[in-house]
Design a protein around this motif. Structure first.
Motif, mmCIF file in Angstrom:
data_model
loop_
_atom_site.group_PDB
_atom_site.id
_atom_site.type_symbol
_atom_site.label_atom_id
_atom_site.label_comp_id
_atom_site.label_asym_id
_atom_site.label_seq_id
_atom_site.Cartn_x
_atom_site.Cartn_y
_atom_site.Cartn_z
ATOM 1 N N SER A 46 0.827 -1.207 0.000
ATOM 2 C CA SER A 46 0.000 0.000 0.000
ATOM 3 C C SER A 46 0.864 1.261 0.000
ATOM 4 O O SER A 46 0.570 2.224 -0.718
ATOM 5 N N ALA A 47 1.920 1.248 0.807
ATOM 6 C CA ALA A 47 2.797 2.418 0.870
ATOM 7 C C ALA A 47 3.477 2.661 -0.480
ATOM 8 O O ALA A 47 3.571 3.814 -0.948
ATOM 9 N N TRP A 48 3.955 1.578 -1.109
ATOM 10 C CA TRP A 48 4.632 1.721 -2.399
ATOM 11 C C TRP A 48 3.652 2.170 -3.481
ATOM 12 O O TRP A 48 3.988 3.024 -4.316
ATOM 13 N N ALA A 49 2.433 1.646 -3.459
ATOM 14 C CA ALA A 49 1.416 2.087 -4.418
ATOM 15 C C ALA A 49 1.094 3.561 -4.216
ATOM 16 O O ALA A 49 0.905 4.309 -5.185
ATOM 17 N N GLY A 50 1.064 4.015 -2.954
ATOM 18 C CA GLY A 50 0.842 5.429 -2.685
ATOM 19 C C GLY A 50 1.945 6.301 -3.223
ATOM 20 O O GLY A 50 1.693 7.388 -3.775
ATOM 21 N N VAL A 51 3.191 5.844 -3.083
ATOM 22 C CA VAL A 51 4.332 6.590 -3.633
ATOM 23 C C VAL A 51 4.213 6.724 -5.146
ATOM 24 O O VAL A 51 4.451 7.795 -5.725
ATOM 25 N N LEU A 52 3.830 5.634 -5.811
ATOM 26 C CA LEU A 52 3.686 5.664 -7.270
ATOM 27 C C LEU A 52 2.539 6.581 -7.711
ATOM 28 O O LEU A 52 2.649 7.274 -8.726
ATOM 29 N N VAL A 53 1.456 6.592 -6.944
ATOM 30 C CA VAL A 53 0.335 7.483 -7.256
ATOM 31 C C VAL A 53 0.780 8.941 -7.147
ATOM 32 O O VAL A 53 0.508 9.774 -8.027
ATOM 33 N N VAL A 54 1.472 9.260 -6.059
ATOM 34 C CA VAL A 54 1.958 10.636 -5.871
ATOM 35 C C VAL A 54 2.939 11.018 -6.970
ATOM 36 O O VAL A 54 2.898 12.127 -7.515
ATOM 37 N N ALA A 55 3.818 10.062 -7.327
ATOM 38 C CA ALA A 55 4.795 10.346 -8.382
ATOM 39 C C ALA A 55 4.104 10.614 -9.713
ATOM 40 O O ALA A 55 4.533 11.483 -10.485
ATOM 41 N N SER A 56 3.018 9.892 -9.992
ATOM 42 C CA SER A 56 2.306 10.098 -11.256
ATOM 43 C C SER A 56 1.627 11.463 -11.309
ATOM 44 O O SER A 56 1.356 11.980 -12.391
ATOM 45 N N VAL A 57 1.355 12.045 -10.134
ATOM 46 C CA VAL A 57 0.731 13.367 -10.088
ATOM 47 C C VAL A 57 1.778 14.474 -10.143
ATOM 48 O O VAL A 57 1.639 15.467 -10.858
ATOM 49 N N LEU A 58 2.872 14.282 -9.395
ATOM 50 C CA LEU A 58 3.897 15.324 -9.313
ATOM 51 C C LEU A 58 4.789 15.364 -10.541
ATOM 52 O O LEU A 58 5.336 16.420 -10.887
ATOM 53 N N VAL A 59 4.994 14.208 -11.179
ATOM 54 C CA VAL A 59 5.878 14.154 -12.348
ATOM 55 C C VAL A 59 5.057 13.648 -13.531
ATOM 56 O O VAL A 59 5.222 12.495 -13.964
ATOM 57 N N PRO A 60 4.178 14.446 -14.083
ATOM 58 C CA PRO A 60 3.270 13.979 -15.143
ATOM 59 C C PRO A 60 3.922 13.944 -16.524
ATOM 60 O O PRO A 60 3.450 14.569 -17.459
ATOM 61 N N VAL A 61 5.041 13.192 -16.623
ATOM 62 C CA VAL A 61 5.667 13.032 -17.933
ATOM 63 C C VAL A 61 4.704 12.309 -18.865
ATOM 64 O O VAL A 61 4.540 12.662 -20.036
#
Length: 339
Positions: A46-61
């Motif tokens: 869950s923690a790792w999935a949360g990190v990936l979700v945040v990364a997809s929002v902050l770094v919208p390449v």
């Protein structure tokens, strides 16, 4: 754990490449992986999935997870619930395993076994391996055995073997399949060690199947008479070399006449066999020959006690009042029609 984390990462990459922005696309697979795992692994997923979700929002390449507050809140709540659901699932599963009263030098656990019940007695004797896993629908998978080898006969080594068994004990798992998994685990943990074990499976109807890997024969009780079950014995797990691999020093000597070098089948040569009777018992201790006094006493004890927990406790008694030797498993599968 590594597979769950890899699946979570792969899902995030796929969702990003496909430009999927819905929260369910990012959270569903991590949620399923987490709920099916142990609570600690679920929390990490869950923690790792949360990190990936945040990364997809902050770094919208590549367009990814939606950044609107409601979508992020839905994802946060879903990922937070995953460890709680995994914990609830594990608690429900282990609630069916209860500890029976008994002396301090032996622990006896009772568990449903089809329409009947089973009892597993453990007492901390050297090399002792014992685990019982209730299955969905009322079945049971159990392991009793002993390990040898300096690297394997340690608290960490024995715990690793038991955890491997519990992790792979699923309703569709056969004793032969589990024997193969344990055989590989022994090789990975301690190439010079091996495991003598009996794996017992009880399905929801009460049918009993067992596989022996270098362990003593099972005992069955029909009416009031106890006898050896006659289950075929394969070599001890880890004592033979896989086909095509170079011979390992000393492996042939350990395997003896029960193993042929280079011909080990999945499960170390273990052949599952049906076992019938109103009671079935597996004892890991190395007894005397089948006609010795110790076996006669064991057979009498298995047949005499009406309570499977009491019978399992009796089976751990050492000769002449010595130290207890375990583990011991006693299964009363109940009155169903067995195949």
């Amino acid at each position: 754990m590594r597979a769950a984390l890899a699946g979570t990462t792969g899902n995030a990459v796929l969702m990003g490449v496909a430009e999927v922005g819905t929260p369910i696309g990012w959270v569903l697979l991590p949620g399923l992986l987490g709920v099916s795992a142990r609570p600690r692994v679920a929390a990490l997923v869950s923690a790792w999935a949360g990190v990936l979700v945040v990364a997809s929002v902050l770094v919208p390449v590549i367009p990814g997870h939606r950044s609107d507050p409601q979508a992020l809140l839905a994802s946060t709540l879903s990922l937070t619930a995953v460890p709680l659901l995994a914990w609830a699932r594990r608690r429900t599963r282990t609630a069916s395993v209860t500890r029976a009263a008994g002396p301090t030098d032996v622990a006896v656990f009772t568990v449903p076994a089809g329409p009947g019940s089973a009892a597993l007695a453990v007492c901390g004797s050297p090399g002792e391996i014992g685990a019982a896993v209730p299955l969905r629908g009322g079945g049971l998978l159990a392991l009793v055995g002993t390990v040898t080898g300096a690297a394997l006969d340690t608290p960490a080594g024995r715990r690793a073997i038991e955890q491997t068994f519990r992790r792979h004990a699923r309703p569709a798992a056969s004793p032969q399949r589990l024997a193969g998994v344990l055989d590989q685990a022994v090789r990975d943990l301690a190439p010079a060690g091996h495991l003598r074990a009996t794996i017992v499976r009880v399905d929801r109807s009460g049918a009993v199947e067992a596989a022996r890997c270098g362990s003593p024969d099972l005992i069955t009780v029909a009416a009031d008479r106890a006898a050896l079950a006659g289950v075929p014995a394969g070599p001890a797990l880890g004592s033979t070399r896989p086909a095509g691999s170079p011979a390992r020093a000393g492996s042939a000597a350990r395997a003896g006449s029960t193993a042929r070098a280079g011909s080990a089948s999945p499960g170390g040569g273990a052949t599952p066999s049906p076992v019938t009777g109103r009671r079935v018992a597996a004892v890991a201790a190395a007894f005397a020959d089948a006609h010795g006094e110790r076996w006669v006493r064991v057979l009498d004890q298995v047949a005499a006690d009406d309570d499977p927990a009491g019978a399992a406790r009796r089976l751990t008694r050492g000769p002449r009042g010595g130290r207890r030797t375990g583990p011991a498993l006693v299964v009363d599968p109940g009155p169903p029609s067995r195949a």
